[in-house]
Design a protein around this motif. Structure first.
Motif, PDB file in Angstrom:
ATOM      1  N   CYS A 178      37.016 -31.873   5.082  1.00 53.57           N
ATOM      2  CA  CYS A 178      38.192 -30.507   4.147  1.00 53.57           C
ATOM      3  C   CYS A 178      38.783 -30.987   3.732  1.00 53.57           C
ATOM      4  CB  CYS A 178      37.868 -29.467   4.926  1.00 53.57           C
ATOM      5  SG  CYS A 178      38.944 -28.469   3.898  1.00 53.57           S
ATOM      6  N   THR A 179      39.503 -31.522   2.920  1.00 57.77           N
ATOM      7  CA  THR A 179      41.135 -32.186   1.860  1.00 57.77           C
ATOM      8  C   THR A 179      42.046 -31.375   1.885  1.00 57.77           C
ATOM      9  OG1 THR A 179      39.504 -33.080   0.124  1.00 57.77           O
ATOM     10  CG2 THR A 179      41.768 -33.441   0.334  1.00 57.77           C
ATOM     11  N   TRP A 180      42.252 -31.005   2.434  1.00 58.06           N
ATOM     12  CA  TRP A 180      43.439 -29.868   2.860  1.00 58.06           C
ATOM     13  C   TRP A 180      43.799 -29.495   4.114  1.00 58.06           C
ATOM     14  CZ3 TRP A 180      43.337 -25.136   5.047  1.00 58.06           C
ATOM     15  CH2 TRP A 180      42.565 -24.609   4.985  1.00 58.06           C
ATOM     16  N   LEU A 181      42.835 -29.719   4.914  1.00 63.74           N
ATOM     17  CA  LEU A 181      43.269 -29.646   6.630  1.00 63.74           C
ATOM     18  C   LEU A 181      43.485 -31.195   7.051  1.00 63.74           C
ATOM     19  CD1 LEU A 181      39.813 -27.148   7.356  1.00 63.74           C
ATOM     20  CD2 LEU A 181      42.841 -26.721   7.790  1.00 63.74           C
ATOM     21  N   ARG A 182      42.344 -32.128   6.363  1.00 68.79           N
ATOM     22  CA  ARG A 182      43.093 -33.102   6.544  1.00 68.79           C
ATOM     23  C   ARG A 182      44.179 -33.735   6.072  1.00 68.79           C
ATOM     24  NH1 ARG A 182      39.637 -35.349   3.839  1.00 68.79           N
ATOM     25  NH2 ARG A 182      40.765 -36.650   2.612  1.00 68.79           N
ATOM     26  N   VAL A 183      44.742 -33.148   5.310  1.00 73.30           N
ATOM     27  CA  VAL A 183      46.272 -33.482   4.617  1.00 73.30           C
ATOM     28  C   VAL A 183      47.511 -32.623   5.486  1.00 73.30           C
ATOM     29  CG1 VAL A 183      47.801 -33.012   3.009  1.00 73.30           C
ATOM     30  CG2 VAL A 183      45.337 -33.992   2.431  1.00 73.30           C
ATOM     31  N   ALA A 184      47.325 -31.361   5.805  1.00 73.36           N
ATOM     32  CA  ALA A 184      47.993 -30.647   7.128  1.00 73.36           C
ATOM     33  C   ALA A 184      47.986 -31.372   8.281  1.00 73.36           C
ATOM     34  CB  ALA A 184      47.249 -29.526   6.294  1.00 73.36           C
ATOM     35  N   ALA A 185      46.710 -32.019   8.949  1.00 73.72           N
ATOM     36  CA  ALA A 185      47.166 -32.698  10.199  1.00 73.72           C
ATOM     37  C   ALA A 185      47.575 -33.934   9.779  1.00 73.72           C
ATOM     38  CB  ALA A 185      45.448 -32.668  10.688  1.00 73.72           C
ATOM     39  N   ASN A 186      47.454 -34.579   8.547  1.00 78.07           N
ATOM     40  CA  ASN A 186      48.211 -36.383   8.586  1.00 78.07           C
ATOM     41  C   ASN A 186      49.602 -35.873   7.800  1.00 78.07           C
ATOM     42  OD1 ASN A 186      46.129 -37.196  10.205  1.00 78.07           O
ATOM     43  ND2 ASN A 186      44.922 -37.588   7.765  1.00 78.07           N
TER      44      ASN A 186
ATOM     45  N   ASN B  44      50.067 -37.161  -4.093  1.00 75.95           N
ATOM     46  CA  ASN B  44      48.927 -37.081  -3.856  1.00 75.95           C
ATOM     47  C   ASN B  44      47.943 -38.217  -3.642  1.00 75.95           C
ATOM     48  OD1 ASN B  44      48.506 -34.587  -5.507  1.00 75.95           O
ATOM     49  ND2 ASN B  44      49.147 -36.224  -7.543  1.00 75.95           N
ATOM     50  N   GLU B  45      48.657 -39.310  -2.744  1.00 75.04           N
ATOM     51  CA  GLU B  45      48.314 -40.470  -1.920  1.00 75.04           C
ATOM     52  C   GLU B  45      47.727 -40.161  -0.962  1.00 75.04           C
ATOM     53  OE1 GLU B  45      49.671 -44.741  -0.548  1.00 75.04           O
ATOM     54  OE2 GLU B  45      51.320 -43.563  -1.610  1.00 75.04           O
ATOM     55  N   LEU B  46      48.335 -39.076  -0.051  1.00 69.87           N
ATOM     56  CA  LEU B  46      48.050 -38.848   0.638  1.00 69.87           C
ATOM     57  C   LEU B  46      46.418 -38.322   0.963  1.00 69.87           C
ATOM     58  CD1 LEU B  46      48.396 -38.751   4.173  1.00 69.87           C
ATOM     59  CD2 LEU B  46      49.719 -36.395   4.039  1.00 69.87           C
ATOM     60  N   GLU B  47      45.929 -37.348   0.273  1.00 65.90           N
ATOM     61  CA  GLU B  47      44.727 -36.759  -0.339  1.00 65.90           C
ATOM     62  C   GLU B  47      43.875 -37.838  -0.850  1.00 65.90           C
ATOM     63  OE1 GLU B  47      44.945 -34.044  -3.898  1.00 65.90           O
ATOM     64  OE2 GLU B  47      46.761 -32.999  -2.738  1.00 65.90           O
ATOM     65  N   ASP B  48      43.927 -38.692  -0.772  1.00 63.96           N
ATOM     66  CA  ASP B  48      43.096 -40.003  -0.908  1.00 63.96           C
ATOM     67  C   ASP B  48      43.020 -41.146   0.455  1.00 63.96           C
ATOM     68  OD1 ASP B  48      42.718 -39.294  -3.338  1.00 63.96           O
ATOM     69  OD2 ASP B  48      44.991 -41.128  -4.086  1.00 63.96           O
ATOM     70  N   TRP B  49      43.272 -41.138   1.401  1.00 67.42           N
ATOM     71  CA  TRP B  49      43.155 -41.057   2.764  1.00 67.42           C
ATOM     72  C   TRP B  49      41.443 -40.783   3.468  1.00 67.42           C
ATOM     73  CZ3 TRP B  49      46.138 -45.754   3.405  1.00 67.42           C
ATOM     74  CH2 TRP B  49      45.750 -45.997   4.838  1.00 67.42           C
ATOM     75  N   PRO B  50      40.798 -41.210   3.766  1.00 65.36           N
ATOM     76  CA  PRO B  50      39.747 -40.403   4.421  1.00 65.36           C
ATOM     77  C   PRO B  50      39.725 -40.072   5.961  1.00 65.36           C
ATOM     78  CG  PRO B  50      39.332 -43.309   3.993  1.00 65.36           C
ATOM     79  CD  PRO B  50      40.807 -42.650   3.470  1.00 65.36           C
ATOM     80  N   SER B  51      40.703 -40.949   6.717  1.00 67.44           N
ATOM     81  CA  SER B  51      40.453 -41.162   7.938  1.00 67.44           C
ATOM     82  C   SER B  51      41.963 -39.765   8.504  1.00 67.44           C
ATOM     83  CB  SER B  51      41.139 -42.115   8.692  1.00 67.44           C
ATOM     84  OG  SER B  51      42.065 -42.415   8.501  1.00 67.44           O
ATOM     85  N   TRP B  52      41.406 -39.774   9.871  1.00 69.12           N
ATOM     86  CA  TRP B  52      42.779 -38.498  11.150  1.00 69.12           C
ATOM     87  C   TRP B  52      43.048 -39.618  11.346  1.00 69.12           C
ATOM     88  CZ3 TRP B  52      41.663 -33.047  10.533  1.00 69.12           C
ATOM     89  CH2 TRP B  52      41.123 -32.280   9.546  1.00 69.12           C
ATOM     90  N   ALA B  53      44.442 -39.086  11.293  1.00 77.09           N
ATOM     91  CA  ALA B  53      45.609 -39.721  12.557  1.00 77.09           C
ATOM     92  C   ALA B  53      45.791 -38.609  13.717  1.00 77.09           C
ATOM     93  CB  ALA B  53      46.705 -39.829  11.682  1.00 77.09           C
ATOM     94  N   GLU B  54      46.185 -39.200  14.718  1.00 82.67           N
ATOM     95  CA  GLU B  54      46.345 -38.603  16.185  1.00 82.67           C
ATOM     96  C   GLU B  54      47.589 -37.734  15.769  1.00 82.67           C
ATOM     97  OE1 GLU B  54      47.111 -41.812  18.802  1.00 82.67           O
ATOM     98  OE2 GLU B  54      44.631 -42.638  19.233  1.00 82.67           O
TER      99      GLU B  54
END
Length: 322
Positions: free
Chosen positions: A197-205, A68-78
């Motif tokens: 959207c948290t779940w979209l950001r987590v999928a991308a990261n 669950n740590e990745l869910e708390d990360w607010p930014s997007w990675a390349e």
């Protein structure tokens, strides 16, 4: 009464006696003049470094993500232009009956040989500001289009701009609900909804390392600090424009940014969906029976490649098909 002294009479110092050595007075440290210091000069702080602290920072940046740590990360990675990464992200967001493959040519023959149904194309190129006079923006009812409102999210935005307009493609429950929630929103609000959207950001990261997100955060912080310094500097000095075209091109190429955009067919037209533009652009109209819609894209892609500021191979083309 004490004897009165003449106030105008000066007291003469006692002369040394003949034959006695001449004495000199030595000032005490309290009587010595203080050392003058520059008040503007700052004392350099003592630098202390411990190799163990540096190693701990390095180990922390390279360690695996915790639960669950990745869910708390607010930014997007390349996201790299790797079809395998895109396919795995598609599975994570719920799209199971679509695939992304890489293309090695932009000519009509290469594009027309792609598997059907071909839902859209994702193009990575060296970004330059578009010409507002070319390919005017046209309204299109029923076209789902989102703006990019945060850094490093252009790959996800381009992919969603395709699959949200793909006819007959099963999106999955969460993605279908997201489409319905954002259907009546404007492109900027859709992009804001997507970015948060948290779940979209987590999928991308999900395939990046901790150090990748740290580097992205540091890069954005440095970019913000440099822009603030540049803004303060321009207020103090007069801005001059260079007349050297080569110097301007070299400067722009060193700080070149790469950007993902999408191309989709809809309502017998071909659309360019760029998350950094306000609205979609129609690049082809009324493609006839027997003529593939990618014929309108080939020339546009070649123009963008020719307009590149550098001669490096900084292009990539991905196809999203069933």
């Amino acid at each position: 009464m004490p004897p009165r002294r003449n106030p105008k009479r000066k007291v003469t110092p006692e002369e040394p006696r003949v034959g006695s050595p001449k004495t000199t007075s030595i000032e005490s440290p309290e009587e010595a003049a203080p050392i003058r210091r520059n008040p503007k000069r700052k004392v350099t702080p003592e630098v202390t470094s411990d190799i163990s602290d540096l190693l701990n920072i390095l180990d922390t940046s390279l360690e695996a993500w915790k639960e669950n740590e990745l869910e708390d990360w607010p930014s997007w990675a390349e996201v790299e232009s790797d079809p395998e990464l895109f396919n795995r992200i598609l599975r994570l967001i719920g799209v199971k009956h679509a695939k992304i493959q890489e293309l090695f040519g932009v000519d009509e023959a290469s594009l027309s040989c792609l598997p059907e149904p071909l839902y859209g194309l994702i193009f990575l190129y060296e970004y330059c500001a578009p010409d507002e006079d070319l390919n005017p923006v046209e309204p299109c009812d029923g076209l789902w289009f989102a703006n990019q409102t945060t850094s490093n999210a252009c790959a996800t935005v381009a992919m969603l701009n395709i699959i949200m307009n793909a006819e007959g493609l099963a999106l999955g429950e969460r993605l279908e609900n997201f489409k319905q929630e954002t259907q009546d929103l404007s492109p900027p609000l859709r992009g804001h909804k997507l970015s948060n959207c948290t779940w979209l950001r987590v999928a991308a990261n999900s395939f990046c390392r901790r150090i990748d997100l740290l580097n992205s955060a540091l890069y954005l912080q440095g970019k913000s600090d440099s822009s603030k310094k540049k803004g303060r500097a321009t207020k103090k000095r007069k801005v001059t424009l260079t007349t050297s075209k080569k110097a301007d091109t070299r400067k722009r190429s060193e700080s070149a940014a790469y950007h993902f955009i999408a191309y989709v067919p809809l309502q017998n037209k071909v659309w360019q969906l760029d998350g950094l533009e306000k609205k979609p652009r129609c690049i082809g109209k009324q493609y006839h029976d027997g003529e593939h819609w990618t014929s309108a894209v080939s020339g546009v892609l070649q123009e963008k490649m020719d307009a590149s500021l550098t001669q490096q191979l900084g292009f990539s083309l991905l196809a999203l098909h069933g």
